[in-house]
Design an enzyme around this catalytic site. Structure first.
Site, PDB file in Angstrom:
ATOM      1  N   ALA A   1       0.827  -1.205   0.000  1.00 48.10           N
ATOM      2  CA  ALA A   1       0.000   0.000   0.000  1.00 48.10           C
ATOM      3  C   ALA A   1       0.866   1.262   0.000  1.00 48.10           C
ATOM      4  O   ALA A   1       2.100   1.208   0.004  1.00 48.10           O
ATOM      5  CB  ALA A   1      -0.936  -0.016   1.209  1.00 48.10           C
ATOM      6  N   HIS A   2       0.187   2.410   0.002  1.00 51.02           N
ATOM      7  CA  HIS A   2       0.883   3.684  -0.118  1.00 51.02           C
ATOM      8  C   HIS A   2       1.845   3.937   1.035  1.00 51.02           C
ATOM      9  O   HIS A   2       1.577   3.608   2.180  1.00 51.02           O
ATOM     10  CB  HIS A   2      -0.127   4.844  -0.209  1.00 51.02           C
ATOM     11  CG  HIS A   2      -1.078   4.921   0.949  1.00 51.02           C
ATOM     12  ND1 HIS A   2      -0.751   5.535   2.131  1.00 51.02           N
ATOM     13  CD2 HIS A   2      -2.340   4.447   1.095  1.00 51.02           C
ATOM     14  CE1 HIS A   2      -1.778   5.460   2.962  1.00 51.02           C
ATOM     15  NE2 HIS A   2      -2.750   4.798   2.362  1.00 51.02           N
TER      16      HIS A   2
END
Length: 348
Positions: free
Chosen positions: A242-243
């Protein structure tokens, strides 16, 4: 693509025992060999198969002496280290299979893009504006390279890879089919009515040198800043990062691992398949996480962790012994309760 026993011996600095002109066009395990294939024997546990194999050529150690008659159709190539030499031959074979420099059509390269020497660009591939591609890069058909992307030397971008804008990729990286690099992180903010509004994701992804990413893995761009895979990181198929995740040098994540936003994974960490790592935590250098484990909190020292939530593996094994006995323990408790009730009634 065929190789003779003499050619193989020349590449490996080996010695031919048998027919030096016999050729092979494929590779096979020694127990599964067939005519026209090459096998190797390094582990004595597999020696029995060399007396029945149908392979045409077998690479063996120079010290190998057959204990009984070998197949008449089998030629040996004796080398110093059969396993290492077979690996070397695989690398030579793989290099020969690589695409030669060529730009196929239809494909698109922006006028503002800069491409190095030795580029292979497959049909229906796209290279966006202000993108920089290094030397000896191979970009297979239907790959998409967005605007402002930087790709270093000797990289391989397999078919169907999608690389979003501003991604930075180092040297000697390999992205397998279907990889998506730089898609939006999962950023949404609910209002007072519970309606989600999208939070713009304006960061990028950085892959340092010698990173390999398996098929259909997705690595999200950062909300701000960068999602980073440090040098030598190896990612299996179907992984999601994820980010703002950071994965430290020479760490490895197996298939179906999920890492939530802003988690920081240290150096030389190994994560087994289907493990889940929560966001905004740190995993210490050298940690090993067993498959299907869940990591909800920061790991401050290197351990082997197992379970969900994960605990040290030895503790988990002891706990699991108790867990497996729960049905017996519950049954015995019920029996004791019944006895206590019976004794209580008798006392009354």
């Amino acid at each position: 693509m065929e190789f003779s026993a003499l050619q193989i011996a020349t590449i490996l600095n080996g010695e031919v025992v048998g027919n030096s002109d016999v050729t092979v066009a494929g590779l096979a395990k020694i127990e599964e060999g067939s005519t026209g294939t090459l096998s190797f024997l390094s582990n004595p546990k597999y020696e029995e198969y060399i007396y029945t194999t149908q392979s045409s050529i077998c690479i063996v150690n120079r010290t190998f002496e057959p204990s009984k008659e070998l197949p008449k159709t089998l030629t040996l190539v004796k080398v110093d280290d059969a396993y290492a030499c077979f690996a070397k031959l695989l690398e030579v074979y793989n290099q020969m299979r690589q695409k030669q420099p060529k730009i196929e059509t239809p494909s698109y390269i922006s006028e503002s893009a800069k491409v190095g020497e030795g580029l292979y660009l497959g049909a229906f591939a796209y290279i966006g504006e202000n993108t920089t591609i290094g030397n000896n890069v191979k970009i297979y058909p239907q790959a998409y390279i967005g605007d402002g992307v930087v790709i270093g030397d000797d990289c391989t971008i397999h078919a169907g890879v999608k690389i979003y804008a501003d991604t930075k990729i180092g040297n000697r990286c390999i992205l397998h089919a279907g990889v998506v690099i730089g898609s939006d992180g999962f950023g949404f903010a609910p209002d007072e009515k519970g309606v989600f509004s999208k939070v713009p994701q304006i960061g990028n992804v950085i892959l340092e040198d010698d990173v390999e990413v398996g098929s259909n893995t997705t690595i999200d761009c950062a909300t701000m800043g960068s999602t980073i895979l440090r040098q030598g990181v190896k990612i299996d198929n179907l992984v999601h990062l994820a980010h703002n995740v950071e994965v430290g040098h020479h760490s490895a994540l197996a298939a179906q691992v999920g890492v939530a936003g802003s988690a920081k994974i240290g150096k030389h960490v190994m994560v087994g398949g289907q493990a889940g790592i929560s966001g905004h935590l740190h995993v210490a250098d050298g940690t090993k996480i067993v498959a299907q484990s869940g990591i909800p909190n920061t790991i401050k020292k290197a351990e082997v962790l197992m379970g969900s939530p994960a605990i040290p593996m030895d503790d988990y094994k002891k706990s699991f012994v108790g867990f497996r006995r729960l049905p017996i323990i519950i049954k015995k408790l019920s029996e004791l309760e019944d006895k206590i009730k019976t004794l209580s009634k008798s006392a009354e």
